[in-house]
Design an enzyme around this catalytic site. Sequence first.
Site, short mmCIF file in Angstrom:
data_model
loop_
_atom_site.label_atom_id
_atom_site.label_comp_id
_atom_site.label_asym_id
_atom_site.label_seq_id
_atom_site.Cartn_x
_atom_site.Cartn_y
_atom_site.Cartn_z
CB CYS A 178 -0.95 0.15 1.19
SG CYS A 178 -2.07 -1.39 1.32
CG HIS A 319 -2.38 4.02 5.31
ND1 HIS A 319 -2.46 4.08 4.02
CD2 HIS A 319 -2.54 2.81 5.65
CE1 HIS A 319 -2.30 2.55 3.65
NE2 HIS A 319 -2.52 2.05 4.65
CD GLU A 330 -2.77 6.82 9.49
OE1 GLU A 330 -2.30 7.99 8.79
OE2 GLU A 330 -3.65 6.04 9.06
CE LYS A 348 -6.12 3.73 2.04
NZ LYS A 348 -5.32 4.95 2.45
CG HIS A 353 -7.07 0.03 0.73
ND1 HIS A 353 -5.80 1.01 0.23
CD2 HIS A 353 -6.39 -0.32 1.91
CE1 HIS A 353 -4.89 0.73 1.05
NE2 HIS A 353 -5.22 -0.10 1.92
CG PHE A 413 -0.48 -6.02 4.43
CD1 PHE A 413 -0.90 -5.45 5.84
CD2 PHE A 413 -1.38 -6.55 3.94
CE1 PHE A 413 -2.14 -5.68 6.16
CE2 PHE A 413 -2.64 -6.86 4.31
CZ PHE A 413 -3.22 -6.22 5.49
#
Length: 428
Positions: A178, A319, A330, A348, A353, A413
């Site tokens: 991502c 994010h 976050e 998002k 996403h 990830f």
Amino acid sequence: MSSGVAHSVLAASALNEAAAPVRVTGLGFVTPIGHTVRPFDDALFYARSAVRAQALGIPGLDPVELAVAHCDFDSASVRSGSRLPLDRGTAMALSAARDAAAEAGLRTGSVDPARLGIFWGSGLAGAGAFDDTTRALYGEQRRMRPTTVLTVMPNAAVAELALQFGAQGAAIAYACACASSAVAIGEAMRAIRGGWIDVAIVGGHEAMLTPGVMASWHAMRVTAPAPAGAPDSACRPFSHDRAGFALGEGAAALVLESQAHARARGANEAMPLFLAGYATNCDATHITNPDPAGQVRAMRAALRDAGIGPLQIGHINAHGTATTAGDAAEAASIHEVFGNAVPVSATKAIHGHVLGGGGAIELVAALRTLARGMLPPTANLRVPDAAFDLDFVRGDAREAANLRYVLSNSFAFGGTNAVLIAARDHGR
């Protein structure tokens, strides 16, 4: 001048060169919330979500409805210089980059091809073409196309973009889940600062709304269910009842230039937007669970790179995946760096996403925030998680007439973190 003083002067000059801002002279995008500025802004500043329900039916598996954000885009109509069949994501990349180059006024002969680079990110490039190929091979026992490898290879979009624009400088594909496109953009900025190139076409794409990939994400239990009658409310970043993300698709491209090159070719100065800071690192703690400490290091490093303090940031584009662990990490890392003094939004919820392409699309959102002097609300955020002590923008957009710096987070990830800082009139 003594050798020690001379060395200090040269070191300071090198530091200033390394921290020099880089102009953004063109934007182009293909997103679920629009392909041009007007619909994109309408969705961004009025929290209009493009998330819808899509049935996933695969023989042998239970049918399920997933929340996704689909682009209204005819990928079959896009033609490339290679004349090869294009994966849907590569077609989106070409379309977005052509629009960005047109806005920047890049023309044949206006750029030295050896000083033009392509820096592009995607987490799973060629996903659609690969899914189609495996279905044809194993499900229908059809022969493989001889162009299959060229269509699904991770640098397919980079190769097509280099052909399209005659780019003979660095042409690099980044795959960092991502954070892919955010890393690509930041590394291009470093290449321009370092004097290796003058201009870069940068960004990222993702087109994973295919049965096999959607089933894979669903199996991880990180995707949000589509609420009956209100699928657009599926993704709820930082909410007390968040339930995961909605998969999206799309592409975004930017033209980056050194300020000297942009001025020399007469680039539009009406709204000078810049990239001012960038940092990337790795948590190196867990393959999926984010580590707030790594995110803190990345945000602080990006601030140092931009030469500004935390409270000079006027807005954070988080994010914000709407996953339980992701949002908690976050929120903790943002609070560690900024306290609750800087407004936070997460987009998002409206465009989904977009995974490896998300950092580029969210940077476009950050740049539109700067250009408009408005902070976008986070859609579907009615009751924030009580554990998060942050100033979330929700409900209506906020006026921010003196907005100068915005920060955009991309956390992936594998533990890769990438932070970009955009600015208006930086260094002028």
